[in-house]
Design an enzyme around this catalytic site. Structure first.
Site, PDB file in Angstrom:
ATOM      1  N   ASP A  89       0.865  -1.185   0.000  1.00  0.00           N
ATOM      2  CA  ASP A  89       0.000   0.000   0.000  1.00  0.00           C
ATOM      3  C   ASP A  89       0.904   1.238   0.000  1.00  0.00           C
ATOM      4  O   ASP A  89       1.478   1.591   1.028  1.00  0.00           O
ATOM      5  CB  ASP A  89      -0.903   0.014   1.240  1.00  0.00           C
ATOM      6  CG  ASP A  89      -2.006  -1.029   1.183  1.00  0.00           C
ATOM      7  OD1 ASP A  89      -1.833  -2.035   0.452  1.00  0.00           O
ATOM      8  OD2 ASP A  89      -3.017  -0.863   1.892  1.00  0.00           O
ATOM      9  N   LYS A 151      -6.786   3.579  -2.994  1.00  0.00           N
ATOM     10  CA  LYS A 151      -7.171   3.529  -1.582  1.00  0.00           C
ATOM     11  C   LYS A 151      -7.432   4.942  -1.080  1.00  0.00           C
ATOM     12  O   LYS A 151      -6.711   5.878  -1.426  1.00  0.00           O
ATOM     13  CB  LYS A 151      -6.051   2.855  -0.786  1.00  0.00           C
ATOM     14  CG  LYS A 151      -6.250   2.773   0.718  1.00  0.00           C
ATOM     15  CD  LYS A 151      -5.073   2.026   1.343  1.00  0.00           C
ATOM     16  CE  LYS A 151      -5.073   2.104   2.854  1.00  0.00           C
ATOM     17  NZ  LYS A 151      -3.901   1.403   3.442  1.00  0.00           N
ATOM     18  N   LYS A 180     -10.156   0.465  -2.313  1.00  0.00           N
ATOM     19  CA  LYS A 180     -10.026   0.108  -0.898  1.00  0.00           C
ATOM     20  C   LYS A 180     -10.417   1.321  -0.059  1.00  0.00           C
ATOM     21  O   LYS A 180      -9.848   2.408  -0.214  1.00  0.00           O
ATOM     22  CB  LYS A 180      -8.595  -0.321  -0.560  1.00  0.00           C
ATOM     23  CG  LYS A 180      -8.387  -0.605   0.938  1.00  0.00           C
ATOM     24  CD  LYS A 180      -6.980  -1.112   1.229  1.00  0.00           C
ATOM     25  CE  LYS A 180      -6.733  -1.236   2.723  1.00  0.00           C
ATOM     26  NZ  LYS A 180      -5.382  -1.777   3.033  1.00  0.00           N
TER      27      LYS A 180
END
Length: 213
Positions: A89, A151, A180
């Site tokens: 991430d 995300k 996400k």
């Protein structure tokens, strides 16, 4: 709905202890969460604890600000993958995005995509710092670079995931990259609202409470 399968069980606070990380992994195995997301220093330990359980090892790169050299992010990602990370991430370079240095943003995303190979690459946009137009542009650049997820948030800035942002990201991406939702998701209703808006993954430190509701 198997809500547990959406959850990246997360512990990213600076003072997280090894005991807490081990407990995180035990919970993730027990509730069959998608992954455990931890800071890079714990990747090796988490990988060893999760190996063979079906729960993935996830870590963060360029976290939480994103304002570091591309070469540093690449090295951080490579080290994490060497230690056993399945998913990365990474925080996008927010300053470059806001300055409309789109070639530089895209270059970094492409280099990170190459460095991560077949591993899952999620790109954190930190939506609370962006306009809707900037969120859309970031999603378009991520799509061009073939990252796996966009995300919403680090959880360390002034805001977390919102239904509005998730829907905007999902509408822009049209199925790929996936979305996400992360930051401030503390209960089952929050999680379900994000999924209804288009999220296919939920990052939260409240995974156990959510699935036990």
């Amino acid at each position: 709905m198997e809500l547990n399968k959406y959850i990246d069980h997360t512990l990213l606070k600076a003072d997280a202890t090894e005991e807490e990380i081990r407990k995180l992994c035990e919970e993730a195995i027990l509730y069959k969460f998608c992954s455990c997301c931890v800071n890079g220093d714990y990747v090796g330990l988490v990988h060893s604890l999760l190996e063979g359980t079906g729960v993935k090892t996830c870590t963060v790169v360029g976290f939480p600000l994103g304002s570091m050299a591309t070469t540093s992010k690449i090295q951080e990602a490579r080290e994490a993958i060497f230690e056993g990370a399945d998913e990365i991430d990474m925080v996008i370079n927010i300053s470059h995005l806001k300055d409309k240095k789109y070639d530089e943003v895209l270059f970094e995303l492409q280099r990170m995509r190459e460095a991560c190979g077949s591993k899952v690459l999620k790109v954190i946009l930190e939506c609370c710092l962006l306009t809707d137009e900037e969120i859309v542009k970031a999603c378009e650049l991520c799509k061009q670079a073939s990252v796996d997820f966009v995300k919403t948030s680090t959880g360390f800035s002034k805001g977390g995931a919102t239904v509005h942002d998730v829907k905007l990201m999902a509408d822009t991406c049209q199925g790929f990259p996936h979305v996400k939702a992360s930051g401030g998701i503390k209960n089952k209703k929050d999680a379900l609202d994000m999924i209804e808006a288009g999220a296919t993954r939920i990052g939260t430190s409240h995974g156990v409470e959510i699935v036990k509701e």
